[in-house]
Motif scaffolding. Structure first.
Motif, short mmCIF file in Angstrom:
data_model
loop_
_atom_site.label_atom_id
_atom_site.label_comp_id
_atom_site.label_asym_id
_atom_site.label_seq_id
_atom_site.Cartn_x
_atom_site.Cartn_y
_atom_site.Cartn_z
N ASN A 1 37.92 36.51 31.50
CA ASN A 1 37.19 36.54 32.78
C ASN A 1 36.56 35.19 33.09
OD1 ASN A 1 37.84 39.24 32.97
ND2 ASN A 1 35.84 39.97 32.28
N THR B 1 39.40 32.95 34.28
CA THR B 1 39.87 33.35 35.61
C THR B 1 38.90 32.88 36.69
OG1 THR B 1 40.98 35.28 34.69
CG2 THR B 1 40.50 35.34 37.05
N HIS B 2 37.61 33.06 36.45
CA HIS B 2 36.60 32.73 37.46
C HIS B 2 36.04 31.32 37.30
CE1 HIS B 2 36.71 36.84 38.85
NE2 HIS B 2 36.47 37.26 37.63
N LYS C 1 41.10 45.93 32.95
CA LYS C 1 39.64 45.94 33.09
C LYS C 1 39.05 46.57 31.84
CE LYS C 1 39.29 45.42 37.85
NZ LYS C 1 38.94 44.10 38.23
N ASP D 1 34.38 45.52 33.14
CA ASP D 1 33.98 45.39 34.54
C ASP D 1 33.66 43.95 34.94
OD1 ASP D 1 33.44 46.27 37.13
OD2 ASP D 1 31.36 46.73 36.68
N GLY D 2 34.52 43.02 34.58
CA GLY D 2 34.35 41.64 35.00
C GLY D 2 33.27 40.87 34.25
N VAL E 1 31.21 38.35 32.13
CA VAL E 1 31.41 36.96 31.72
C VAL E 1 30.36 36.53 30.70
CG1 VAL E 1 32.61 36.23 33.82
CG2 VAL E 1 30.11 36.13 33.73
N ASN F 1 27.99 41.13 33.95
CA ASN F 1 28.80 40.35 34.89
C ASN F 1 27.87 39.40 35.63
OD1 ASN F 1 27.70 41.86 37.00
ND2 ASN F 1 29.50 43.18 37.18
#
Length: 189
Positions: A92, A95-96, A149, A152-153, A155, A185
Motif C-alpha cells: 500500500n 502504491t500510494h 484487500k 483496508d488500505g 499504510v 490507513n
C-alpha cells in the motif's frame, strides 16, 4: 520490585533476541521464486519526508527478498494473517507513494519507517530458505501482489505492547487489529 523484575525480564528477552539476530550469517542468499508456490513505524503526519534511505545503496537483496526479510523481522511472531497484513502495508505504501518512492527498497529502507532497518544494514540478515517463517513471509509478500484487500488500505502499523502510542495513531483511523499489531490507513478520524 515486581515491576522492576518484569522490566528486567523484558529487557533480557529483547537483548537475547537482538543478540541471536547478530549471529545470522552475513552473506546474502537470493531466493529462487520457483521454490515457493503461489498459495495462500513510525512517521509523523503531514507531507512526506525527504527520500532518505538508510541502506538503499548497500542492499544487494532482490526486491522480493528484501520485502520478505522486512515482513519476517516485523511479524515473525505473528500468524500468517499478520504477515499478510504487514506485506499489504508495504504494498500500500508503494502504491500510494506514502513515505515511499514506489519501490520496495525505497519503501522499506526509507529512514525511520520500518524498525528492523533502523541502524541495521540489510546485508547483515540472510534469507534462510529452510526457515519456515521466512518462507511464509515471502509467500505473504507474493500473495498481496494481486491487490487483495487485507487491511483496508492501511499504510501504518505498530505494536502497542512494545512501543508508546505514536502521534499518528491518535489521529488516523484504525482499520484492523491482527495479533499484536494495530493497522491504520491515512484517513484521519
Amino acid at each position: 520490585m515486581k515491576r522492576n523484575q518484569t522490566l528486567l525480564s523484558f529487557i533480557l528477552i529483547i537483548g537475547i533476541e537482538t543478540f541471536s539476530l547478530c549471529l545470522i550469517p552475513v552473506s546474502p542468499t537470493h531466493v529462487n521464486s520457483a521454490d515457493i508456490a503461489w498459495v495462500l513505524s513510525s512517521s509523523t503526519l503531514g507531507s512526506p519526508l525527504p527520500l532518505e534511505m538508510t541502506h538503499l545503496k548497500d542492499s544487494t537483496h532482490s526486491d522480493d527478498t528484501l520485502a520478505a526479510l522486512t515482513i519476517y523481522l516485523e511479524a515473525r511472531g505473528e500468524s500468517f494473517a499478520g504477515k499478510l497484513a504487514v506485506a499489504a502495508v508495504i504494498r500500500n505504501r508503494m502504491t500510494h507513494k506514502y513515505h515511499s518512492d514506489g519501490t520496495v527498497k525505497g519503501t522499506v529502507l526509507r529512514a525511520k519507517q520500518f524498525e528492523p532497518w533502523m541502524g541495521r544494514n540489510p546485508e547483515e540478515v540472510k534469507f534462510d530458505q529452510t526457515n519456515r517463517i521466512m518462507q511464509e513471509s515471502l509467500l505473504a509478500w507474493r500473495l498481496v501482489q494481486d491487490g487483495r484487500k487485507v487491511v483496508d488500505g492501511a499504510v501504518l502499523f505498530y505494536n502497542p505492547q512494545l512501543v508508546k502510542t505514536p502521534r499518528w495513531a491518535q489521529v488516523n483511523r484504525k482499520v484492523a487489529k491482527i495479533g499484536g499489531h494495530e493497522f491504520f490507513n491515512k484517513h484521519t478520524i
